[in-house]
Design an enzyme around this catalytic site. Sequence first.
Site, PDB file in Angstrom:
ATOM      1  N   GLY A 165       0.700  -1.118  -0.060  1.00  0.00           N
ATOM      2  CA  GLY A 165       0.021   0.062  -0.153  1.00  0.00           C
ATOM      3  C   GLY A 165       0.841   1.250   0.004  1.00  0.00           C
ATOM      4  N   GLY A 166       0.287   2.405   0.353  1.00  0.00           N
ATOM      5  CA  GLY A 166       1.002   3.788   0.141  1.00  0.00           C
ATOM      6  C   GLY A 166       1.906   3.665   1.453  1.00  0.00           C
ATOM      7  N   MET A 167       1.964   3.088   2.260  1.00  0.00           N
ATOM      8  CA  MET A 167       2.858   3.294   3.592  1.00  0.00           C
ATOM      9  C   MET A 167       3.666   1.880   3.772  1.00  0.00           C
ATOM     10  SD  MET A 167       0.677   5.132   6.377  1.00  0.00           S
ATOM     11  CE  MET A 167       1.848   4.709   7.742  1.00  0.00           C
ATOM     12  N   GLY A 168       3.060   0.847   3.396  1.00  0.00           N
ATOM     13  CA  GLY A 168       4.039  -0.449   3.729  1.00  0.00           C
ATOM     14  C   GLY A 168       3.681  -1.601   2.701  1.00  0.00           C
TER      15      GLY A 168
ATOM     16  N   VAL B 185       2.936  -5.743   3.032  1.00  0.00           N
ATOM     17  CA  VAL B 185       2.789  -7.073   3.933  1.00  0.00           C
ATOM     18  C   VAL B 185       3.052  -8.258   3.454  1.00  0.00           C
ATOM     19  CG1 VAL B 185       0.572  -8.241   5.044  1.00  0.00           C
ATOM     20  CG2 VAL B 185       0.502  -5.954   4.470  1.00  0.00           C
TER      21      VAL B 185
ATOM     22  N   LYS C 215       3.732  -6.379   8.616  1.00  0.00           N
ATOM     23  CA  LYS C 215       3.403  -5.422   7.888  1.00  0.00           C
ATOM     24  C   LYS C 215       4.641  -4.638   8.274  1.00  0.00           C
ATOM     25  CE  LYS C 215       0.019  -1.490   7.728  1.00  0.00           C
ATOM     26  NZ  LYS C 215      -1.061  -1.035   8.342  1.00  0.00           N
TER      27      LYS C 215
ATOM     28  N   ASP D 193     -10.769   5.606   9.416  1.00  0.00           N
ATOM     29  CA  ASP D 193     -10.496   5.327   7.873  1.00  0.00           C
ATOM     30  C   ASP D 193     -11.403   3.676   7.704  1.00  0.00           C
ATOM     31  OD1 ASP D 193      -9.827   5.602   5.332  1.00  0.00           O
ATOM     32  OD2 ASP D 193      -7.965   4.383   5.586  1.00  0.00           O
TER      33      ASP D 193
END
Length: 855
Positions: free
Chosen positions: A25-28, A30, A45, A137
Amino acid sequence: MDVVALEKTEVYQGRYRVERTLGAGGMGVVYLAEDVKLGRKVAIKQLRSDMTGNSAEARFRSEAQLLARLNHPNIVRLYDVLEDDDSVSLVMELVEGVTLKEWLRENSAALAQKLDLLMQICQGLSEAHCLGIIHRDLKPDNILVTNDGLAKITDFGIAKTLDCDQQLTREDHIAGSIQAMSPEQLQGAKLDARSDLFSFGSIAYELLCGSKPFERDGMNALAFAQQISSKPHIPPQQSWPEIPKPLAALLDRLLEKNPELRPESAQQVFEALTLVRQYGIDTSTQQYSETVTQLLVKPRKKRGRMLAALSGIALAGVGAFWGWHSFMQLAPQYIAVLPVQLHGKVRGEENAETLVTAMVRQALMNTPSQLKSSALVTYTPEKGAPLEKQLRRLRTQGITDALQARLDCMQVRCSIELQRINPRDSQVRQQASFVFLTDKRQEAQYTITNNATELFGKDYQGEPSEYKRMIAEDYNRYLTILTKADSTTSEAVSRSDLDTLKELIASYPQNINLYLLYAEAATDLFLTINDNKLLTDALGVLRNAEETYISQADLLEAKLLIKSFSGNKIGFQSTLKELQAKGHPSAHLLAQFARFQFTQGNYQQGLTYAKEATALHPSAGNLYLIAMNQTAMGNYENARKTVSELINRFPEHWSAHSLKGVIELETGNLNNAEKAITSIPKEFRSWGAKNNLSTAYFLQGKYDQALELYQEVLTQSPDNLTVISNIAEAFLMLDRPELAKAEYAKIVQLTSSNQDTESAANALRVRAIALANLGQQSEAIALITKLLLSSPDDTDIKYSAALIYTLSGEWRSANYYIEELLHQDMSTEWFVLPVFKTLCTQPQASEEVVAGICL
C-alpha cells in the site's frame, strides 16, 4: 516504491520465516511469514524504507501502540513489533479470507448473514471506542471477512485517541476513501466516535442496499467531499424498495450530517441490529420502526423510557421471531403443584402412603402437558410452611395457578379434593372431589390428571390422557423411582434406577410417563456425576419412543431438556423449533434456550434470554440462569446481587449456594466461599460443589487437603477433565512435576479422539492447558485462540489463555489477559502457580500486573 525490504529468508530476527509478499500500500508492504517458534502463519506489515523519516513512521508506531491496546475477535490482533536500524515491522494475525469489498463483489448473501457481519463490526468498533480509539478510515477495504464469516477490522494506520491532537494526520486529513469519511472529518473538525459511525453507516448502506449512499458521477474529490458534507444521502428505500423500515430508520440515523443526531455509540447500533436480527427481520410495523429509531436518538434523559418501550416491543417481537402466532391469544399458564396433604391411614405395603402420595403428585404434574399454552414449574416447598406462605412464594415466581390435592384415607379408600388456586389472591378458582381405591393406583392416576385438567377453561383443554396399564409390581417400581426424582426427597436416583426404567419402557413402550421420568432421572444423575454418556443414552431411549403413538409434545419437551445440557446445537435448535410450533409458553422455551446458550459459551446471549424469561416468569430457575451467565462473564457485582436475591427467596436452592461459592472463590473471599459451599447438606453436594470446595482449599495454600478432596471427587465423576487438571495443579504446587505431567498426559489421551466426556468447549480448554504444560505450545495456542474467538467473555477461557500464553513465553498476550481478569476483580490468589511468576521479570509486564501477581 521499495517492496522488497523483507526478502524471503530462513529466519528473520531469529523467529520469522518470510514466505512471500501478500500486498503493498501507500505506507507499507505486507508479507506472509511463519512464526517458527509457535508454528503458526502470521502477517508482517513493514514500513516501506522510502517512507522513513517523515510522519509515516510516526503513524506506523502509533498504529502499533493502538493495536497493543486492542484484543478483540473482531479486530486484527497485533502479536509483536520488530525494529532494526532501517525499518519498523508489525507482526499481526493472519486472516484467511477477503476484504469486505471483495466479499461484496463475490457473494449474494442473505439479509441475516449481512446483519451478522454488521453486528460483528459494531462489536469491534465498540471495543476500540471504549478504549478511546477512533479508526478514521473505516471502509470495506479495511474490513476482513474470514472464510468462516468472521469480520475483523484492520488498518489503524491513521487512527487516533480521543486525548491526542490531530497533528499526525493534519497534512493529509482527507487521504483515503472520501466516500467513507464523515462530514466533520472532511471539514477538519474535531472528531469523536460518532465519526466512525457515519463511516459504518456508509458500509452498512452499501452492504444492505447494494449501492453507495452518495453518487459521485465523475465529480472531483473536492466536489464529492462537498456533496457528502452538505447534500442528503440517497434514501435507502430508493436503492432497496423492500428494505425493512427499522433498517431504513437505522441507516438514516447513521448518515445524519450532524453527529449529535447519530446514535450515541456503536453499542447502541449493535443493540438495534440485534433487535432486528433476533425479533423479526420481516417485522415492519410503524411501532416497531419507531422503537428502533428511538433506541438511537438523544437526549439521554429519554433513554429509560425508550428502553422500557423497547422492552415491551421486544416481548411482542419475541412472538414474531419465534413464530408463536397461533397460540398467543391464550395467556401462558405457569402451574405449580403444592405438596399433597394426606390424612388417615392407607392399608397395604410398608410404604403404601409414600406411594399413594407420589402417585397423586405425579398425576397433578402431568396436568400441564394436557393443557395448551401451559408449563409445569418446578417448585420445592418449604417444609411445614402454611398454605398462605407457600402461595406468597409462588406469587414471587410468576406462578399463575397452583394445584393442590387433599386426601382423607381409610384403609383402601381415599376421598380426594382437587383445587386450582390463584396465588395472587389465594382464592380457589375451581375444585372437584371424588373417591378412589388405593389398590387401584394406576386407574386413580389417570382419573386425577383428567379431573385436574377439567379445572381449567375449555380453550386450554387438549385431549384427555389415555390409560396405559402396568402390572402392580412394575407400577410400584415406577413410583419408587419417581419419589427419588422428586425434588422434595433427599434420596438420589442411581444408574440401577435408569436400568429399571429401561426395563419398564421395554415392557410398556406406550407409557409416556416412563420416558419423561427417564429424561428427568438421567439429567439429575448427569448433574451429579457429569457423565455425558447418560445424555446420549437418554436421547437413544427417547428416539425409540418416536415410533410409538405417545404424546409428541411431551416427548419433544424431554428431548429439549436433554439437549440443553448436551451441547448439540443443531439438534437443540431443531427440537426447539418443533416445540415452538406446538405452542409451549414463551418463558419456558426462552429459559431452555438461555441454558443452551450458556453451555455453548454464549454468555451474553444466555443472559439476554434468561432476563427475558425472568421478565415473563420470575422463577428460581430463571434467576439462577441469570446469575450463571453473569458469573461466567466475570460480572461479579451483579452476579452476587442476583444470587443473594435468589437465596433470600429460595433458601434451599443449593445450586445457588454453590454458585455463590464460585463468585467468592474468583474474587478471593476464600472463607466466604468455603462457608457458602459447606452450607449445602452433604447429600446435596454435586461434584461441582465438591470441586469448588477443593479449590477453596487450594487457594488457601492447603494443597494436601485440596488434592485429597479432588481425588475423592474424581471417584464420583471418573475421567472428569476439569478435576484431573486441578489434580495436576495440586501436584505442581506440591513440587511433584512428574505426577503433574502424568495427569496432563491423561487429559491429552482422553481428549485425543472423543471430547464427549464434558462439553466440547471445556474439553478443548483443558486439553489446551495440558498441551501447554507438556511443551506443545503451538497446538495449545491454536486451541485457546479458537475458544477466545467463540467465547471472548468467558472467564475460564481468559484465565486459561493467560496461563497458556505465559507457558509459551507470549508475554504481551499473557499480560493482556491477566490485566483483563484483574479488571473484572478476579483475585490475585488465582495466579499462585509458579509459571505466572516468570512474567514478573519480563519487560512486557505492566505495572498493574507486577503489582497484582508479583509483589
